[in-house]
Motif scaffolding. Structure first.
Motif, PDB file in Angstrom:
ATOM      1  N   SER A  91       6.317 -47.000  59.247  1.00 24.81           N
ATOM      2  CA  SER A  91       5.100 -46.191  59.171  1.00 24.81           C
ATOM      3  C   SER A  91       5.284 -44.968  58.274  1.00 24.81           C
ATOM      4  O   SER A  91       4.329 -44.498  57.661  1.00 24.81           O
ATOM      5  N   ASN A  95       2.686 -53.293  57.982  1.00 27.80           N
ATOM      6  CA  ASN A  95       1.486 -54.089  57.761  1.00 27.80           C
ATOM      7  C   ASN A  95       1.114 -54.975  58.938  1.00 27.80           C
ATOM      8  O   ASN A  95       0.075 -55.594  58.939  1.00 27.80           O
ATOM      9  N   TYR A 122      -1.864 -44.259  60.713  1.00 24.71           N
ATOM     10  CA  TYR A 122      -1.727 -45.382  61.623  1.00 24.71           C
ATOM     11  C   TYR A 122      -2.260 -44.986  62.998  1.00 24.71           C
ATOM     12  O   TYR A 122      -2.035 -43.864  63.454  1.00 24.71           O
ATOM     13  N   GLY A 163       4.641 -46.229  54.831  1.00 23.50           N
ATOM     14  CA  GLY A 163       3.346 -46.865  54.628  1.00 23.50           C
ATOM     15  C   GLY A 163       3.428 -48.365  54.497  1.00 23.50           C
ATOM     16  O   GLY A 163       2.457 -49.025  54.166  1.00 23.50           O
ATOM     17  N   PHE A 208      -2.449 -42.461  54.165  1.00 24.35           N
ATOM     18  CA  PHE A 208      -2.658 -43.436  55.223  1.00 24.35           C
ATOM     19  C   PHE A 208      -2.403 -42.815  56.586  1.00 24.35           C
ATOM     20  O   PHE A 208      -1.650 -41.867  56.731  1.00 24.35           O
ATOM     21  N   LYS A 220      -4.214 -49.525  60.450  1.00 24.20           N
ATOM     22  CA  LYS A 220      -3.903 -48.621  59.338  1.00 24.20           C
ATOM     23  C   LYS A 220      -5.183 -48.284  58.577  1.00 24.20           C
ATOM     24  O   LYS A 220      -5.919 -49.174  58.172  1.00 24.20           O
TER      25      LYS A 220
END
Length: 73
Positions: A45, A51, A6, A48, A4, A66
């Motif tokens: 972050s 949200n 951000y 992960g 992921f 994200k």
């Protein structure tokens, strides 16, 4: 396993001026947001689990995007 990234953007609540746009460097947020919000963003972050898509702090709105990609093991 998920990979992921951000992206962070900062917008002034009163003027609508974009202070930071689509940055992946979380350290750039430190100069603009409170210490408590920065620590929350940094911690969440890394795992992960961040949200939220929009968080407000003093005169700043932090917009978070994200992107998730799957990695075959």
């Amino acid at each position: 396993m998920e990979l992921f990234t951000y992206y962070y953007s900062l917008i002034n609540k009163h003027t609508g001026e974009v202070t930071l746009s689509n940055s992946t460097a979380i350290q750039k947020l430190k100069a603009y947001v409170s210490e408590a919000l920065f620590e929350y963003l940094e911690t969440e972050s890394k795992t992960g689990s961040l949200n939220a898509s929009r968080l407000a702090d003093n005169n700043i709105i932090c917009v978070i995007y994200k992107i998730v990609a799957s990695k075959a093991s």
